[in-house]
Design an enzyme around this catalytic site. Structure first.
Site, mmCIF file in Angstrom:
data_model
loop_
_atom_site.group_PDB
_atom_site.id
_atom_site.type_symbol
_atom_site.label_atom_id
_atom_site.label_comp_id
_atom_site.label_asym_id
_atom_site.label_seq_id
_atom_site.Cartn_x
_atom_site.Cartn_y
_atom_site.Cartn_z
ATOM 1 N N HIS A 32 0.807 -1.215 0.000
ATOM 2 C CA HIS A 32 0.000 0.000 0.000
ATOM 3 C C HIS A 32 0.844 1.271 0.000
ATOM 4 O O HIS A 32 0.559 2.211 0.754
ATOM 5 C CB HIS A 32 -0.940 0.019 1.218
ATOM 6 C CG HIS A 32 -1.925 -1.107 1.235
ATOM 7 N ND1 HIS A 32 -2.511 -1.575 2.387
ATOM 8 C CD2 HIS A 32 -2.426 -1.863 0.225
ATOM 9 C CE1 HIS A 32 -3.328 -2.572 2.082
ATOM 10 N NE2 HIS A 32 -3.286 -2.770 0.777
HETATM 11 C C1 LIG Z 1 0.034 -7.786 -4.591
HETATM 12 C C2 LIG Z 1 -0.882 -6.639 -4.254
HETATM 13 C C3 LIG Z 1 -2.044 -6.884 -3.527
HETATM 14 C C4 LIG Z 1 -2.893 -5.821 -3.211
HETATM 15 N N1 LIG Z 1 -4.106 -6.089 -2.622
HETATM 16 C C5 LIG Z 1 -5.017 -5.094 -2.521
HETATM 17 C C6 LIG Z 1 -6.364 -5.367 -2.178
HETATM 18 O O1 LIG Z 1 -6.763 -6.508 -1.972
HETATM 19 N N2 LIG Z 1 -7.234 -4.318 -2.109
HETATM 20 C C7 LIG Z 1 -6.853 -3.040 -2.354
HETATM 21 O O2 LIG Z 1 -7.686 -2.122 -2.227
HETATM 22 N N3 LIG Z 1 -5.592 -2.739 -2.689
HETATM 23 C C8 LIG Z 1 -4.682 -3.743 -2.832
HETATM 24 N N4 LIG Z 1 -3.433 -3.456 -3.274
HETATM 25 C C9 LIG Z 1 -3.065 -2.041 -3.493
HETATM 26 C C10 LIG Z 1 -3.676 -1.429 -4.750
HETATM 27 O O3 LIG Z 1 -3.819 -2.392 -5.764
HETATM 28 C C11 LIG Z 1 -2.805 -0.244 -5.196
HETATM 29 O O4 LIG Z 1 -2.810 0.727 -4.165
HETATM 30 C C12 LIG Z 1 -3.307 0.410 -6.473
HETATM 31 O O5 LIG Z 1 -3.359 -0.524 -7.518
HETATM 32 C C13 LIG Z 1 -2.399 1.575 -6.866
HETATM 33 O O6 LIG Z 1 -2.908 2.161 -8.040
HETATM 34 P P1 LIG Z 1 -2.029 3.143 -8.924
HETATM 35 O O7 LIG Z 1 -2.859 3.537 -10.083
HETATM 36 O O8 LIG Z 1 -1.467 4.190 -8.065
HETATM 37 O O9 LIG Z 1 -0.777 2.270 -9.411
HETATM 38 P P2 LIG Z 1 -0.759 0.902 -10.216
HETATM 39 O O10 LIG Z 1 -2.106 0.270 -10.209
HETATM 40 O O11 LIG Z 1 0.389 0.135 -9.711
HETATM 41 O O12 LIG Z 1 -0.503 1.371 -11.713
HETATM 42 C C14 LIG Z 1 0.715 1.860 -12.185
HETATM 43 C C15 LIG Z 1 0.887 1.358 -13.611
HETATM 44 O O13 LIG Z 1 1.893 2.125 -14.227
HETATM 45 C C16 LIG Z 1 2.729 1.278 -14.986
HETATM 46 N N5 LIG Z 1 4.034 1.927 -15.103
HETATM 47 C C17 LIG Z 1 4.909 2.205 -14.117
HETATM 48 N N6 LIG Z 1 5.998 2.813 -14.610
HETATM 49 C C18 LIG Z 1 5.795 2.919 -15.934
HETATM 50 C C19 LIG Z 1 6.579 3.446 -17.007
HETATM 51 N N7 LIG Z 1 7.790 3.986 -16.792
HETATM 52 N N8 LIG Z 1 6.078 3.397 -18.269
HETATM 53 C C20 LIG Z 1 4.850 2.865 -18.514
HETATM 54 N N9 LIG Z 1 4.075 2.323 -17.535
HETATM 55 C C21 LIG Z 1 4.544 2.362 -16.266
HETATM 56 C C22 LIG Z 1 2.779 -0.010 -14.186
HETATM 57 O O14 LIG Z 1 3.186 -1.094 -14.981
HETATM 58 C C23 LIG Z 1 1.352 -0.107 -13.665
HETATM 59 O O15 LIG Z 1 0.508 -0.836 -14.524
HETATM 60 C C24 LIG Z 1 -2.549 -4.493 -3.594
HETATM 61 C C25 LIG Z 1 -1.391 -4.246 -4.322
HETATM 62 C C26 LIG Z 1 -0.563 -5.307 -4.665
HETATM 63 C C27 LIG Z 1 0.671 -5.018 -5.471
#
Ligand SMILES: Cc1cc2nc3c(=O)[nH]c(=O)nc-3n(C[C@H](O)[C@H](O)[C@H](O)COP(=O)(O)OP(=O)(O)OC[C@H]3O[C@@H](n4cnc5c(N)ncnc54)[C@H](O)[C@@H]3O)c2cc1C
Length: 526
Positions: free
Chosen positions: A435
């Site tokens: 998280h």
């Molecule tokens: C294993 C795991 C279990 C979890 N379980 C839960 C749960 O059960 N419930 C819950 O609410 N939350 C859970 N979380 C947390 C939640 O999923 C995250 O907080 C949320 O997905 C974050 O969203 P985001 O859009 O900030 O980043 P992300 O969803 O991580 O998206 C970032 C995206 O950007 C891409 N990216 C990064 N750098 C680059 C680049 N240089 N060029 C192109 N693309 C790039 C990545 O590949 C990724 O697809 C979990 C997370 C993980 C990893």
């Protein structure tokens, strides 16, 4: 070819943005994702999570040695696939406590981000299988359901928690967060509802939306303090893509500060140390990292989480500060060997850490892993509360309702009782709860990276929209709040969206009559 908006990262936030922005056919949107498609059935099956913390669809990063955990290096799964975290997570749908968002306003100056402000966006995103009320809605893109056929041990766990004095709660996202119960899940018809399937899928056929997978962004191009496009890696070289209006960084709480720093935007001293030319000295980039740390207890360790809840390590705390996840099975999560007699694990995570960490570059190479330092337990309060959480977990597991199921405690094991031994155990076995937030925090202070409409301070044409903008980690799992990170009213809203985001009749009625649907002592008052 130029696009109006380039979104870097098709994760929990990026897919929502791609959908909402491309609703207006007059603007063109390019979504760039480093990871591949989510076509493998493992992404769709809820139990596919079992494969996800071991490196599938992940960047393969670890933390730097953790100074306050005996130098331990912790495996740090971050998603690399369309849908991001929402495609690989455990699917728990939790929003946290109303007071979390209100603290963003009162303690970080984030006017417009109170619980009352964000609630309509949660409701609007939701297609809740069961609940329609002041806190829940249906008809939105994101499927939200209760577990299908929970196992008998889940019910025994609910009874045991009540024997331990923790009340039952049927809706952690409703009037009261406190208690124990079944989680709501981001599933629909027993399949994962990721932002890729819920938001991006329905928008893919739009002429004005282009999606490029397996395309890592290497750098944001800046001219005269304005983001004008990106450089992406393609087979055999680098391609430059231009954004006419804005570049929007949605690469997650590790990926976004990483890419800003690779582009020369960040603390000047850290950039210089990594050998990156400074484009804009912005001290808050990559600072203020917060994460939840998990401790485990139980006959064996496991995952597949659908039961748990929220309770108190610190009885003076403003709202629950411990979250439980009951895991079913064994050997499923990274770092845990399969056991012969699978039982249950009870994970306990301290929810409001005071420790702050960083995300820095090792060097200027876009292919190099970042230096991830959550700095766990640098504040001793976090350690004290985590250990109290572990004691609470043990207390629940020792209740009569669970006796028929629990043969023995394997971890930490019955013999480990003293605080010193428990700390040694914690050093060996703690893990991230995945998280991370706060590394490009919005706000008005000097360390804020973005303004309240998520524009990068001191830059034009550049925003950050993802988990990294949250000033404090909410007291829950972070997918739901990451997906609504794009709620900002002043951001990109088309007339259609403004209309849709007006309060519902019910909300308006409650506001006018100043009545709360919450029970007395409620944590989610509107
Ligand atoms: C294993 C795991 C279990 C979890 N379980 C839960 C749960 O059960 N419930 C819950 O609410 N939350 C859970 N979380 C947390 C939640 O999923 C995250 O907080 C949320 O997905 C974050 O969203 P985001 O859009 O900030 O980043 P992300 O969803 O991580 O998206 C970032 C995206 O950007 C891409 N990216 C990064 N750098 C680059 C680049 N240089 N060029 C192109 N693309 C790039 C990545 O590949 C990724 O697809 C979990 C997370 C993980 C990893």
């Amino acid at each position: 070819m130029a696009h109006d908006y380039i979104i870097i990262g098709g994760g929990s936030a990026g897919c929502v943005l791609a959908n909402r922005l491309s609703e207006d056919p007059s603007i063109s949107v390019l979504l760039i994702e480093a990871g591949g498609p989510d076509t493998n059935m493992l992404f769709r099956m809820p139990a596919g999570f079992a494969k996800m913390t071991k490196g599938i669809a992940s960047w393969g990063w670890s933390t730097v040695p953790q100074k306050h955990l005996n130098g331990r290096v912790i495996w740090y799964t971050q998603a690399k696939v369309v849908g991001g975290g929402s495609s690989i997570n455990a699917q728990l749908y939790t929003r946290g406590n109303a007071k979390d968002y209100d603290a963003w306003v009162t303690e970080a100056g984030c006017e417009g981000w109170s619980y009352r402000d964000v609630l309509p966006y949660f409701k609007r995103s939701e297609d809740n299988q069961r609940l329609v009320n002041a806190y829940h809605g249906y008809g939105g893109p994101l499927g939200v359901s209760y577990p299908v056929n929970p196992l008998p041990i889940s019910f025994a766990f609910l009874r045991a928690a009540q024997e331990a004095g923790i009340p039952f709660n049927d809706d952690f996202n409703g009037a009261v967060q406190d208690g124990i119960g079944h989680y709501q899940l981001t599933t629909r018809n027993a399949e994962r509802s990721s932002t890729a399937s819920a938001y991006l899928g329905p928008a893919r056929s739009r002429q004005n939306l282009t999606v490029r997978l397996n395309t890592p962004t290497l750098k944001i191009r800046v001219e005269n303090r304005r983001a004008v496009g990106v450089e992406v890696g393609i087979s055999g070289g680098i391609e430059t893509l231009r954004a006419e209006r804005e570049v929007i960084l949605s690469s997650g709480a590790i990926g976004s500060p990483r890419l800003l720093q690779l582009s020369g935007i960040g603390p000047a001293d850290a950039l210089a140390a990594a050998g990156v030319r400074v484009v804009h000295d912005l001290p808050g980039v990559g600072a203020n990292m917060q994460d939840h740390l998990n401790l485990k207890t139980g006959p064996v360790t496991s995952t597949l989480f659908e039961t748990g809840g929220f309770w108190y390590a610190d009885r003076e705390a403003r709202s629950p500060d411990i979250q439980f996840h009951l895991g079913l099975g064994s050997g499923i999560e990274a770092g845990v060997a399969a056991m012969r007699n699978p039982g249950v694990t009870l994970n306990s995570a301290f929810l409001r850490p005071r420790s702050r960490g960083t995300v820095r570059l090792a060097n200027a190479d876009p292919a190099a892993a970042p230096l991830i330092d959550p700095n766990y337990w640098s504040d001793t309060y976090d350690r004290e509360c985590s250990l109290k959480g572990l004691q609470l977990a043990r207390d629940i597991l020792s209740q009569p309702a669970l006796r028929p199921f629990v043969l023995a405690e394997r971890l930490p094991s019955d013999g480990i009782r003293s605080e010193e031994d428990l700390m040694e155990y914690a050093y060996r076995s703690c893990k991230t709860d995945h998280h991370p937030v706060g590394t490009c925090a919005m706000g008005s202070g000097e360390n804020a990276v973005t303004t309240l409409d998520l524009k990068v301070r001191g830059m034009d044409g550049l925003r950050v929209v993802d988990a990294s903008v949250m000033p404090f980690v909410p007291s829950c799992n972070t997918n739901a709040s990451s997906s609504v990170a794009n709620r900002c009213r002043r951001l990109f809203l088309t007339a259609k969206e403004l209309l849709a985001s007006r309060p519902t009749k019910e909300e308006e009625w409650m506001r006018l009559s100043s009545r709360s649907p919450a029970r007395s002592g409620a944590s989610h008052e509107l």
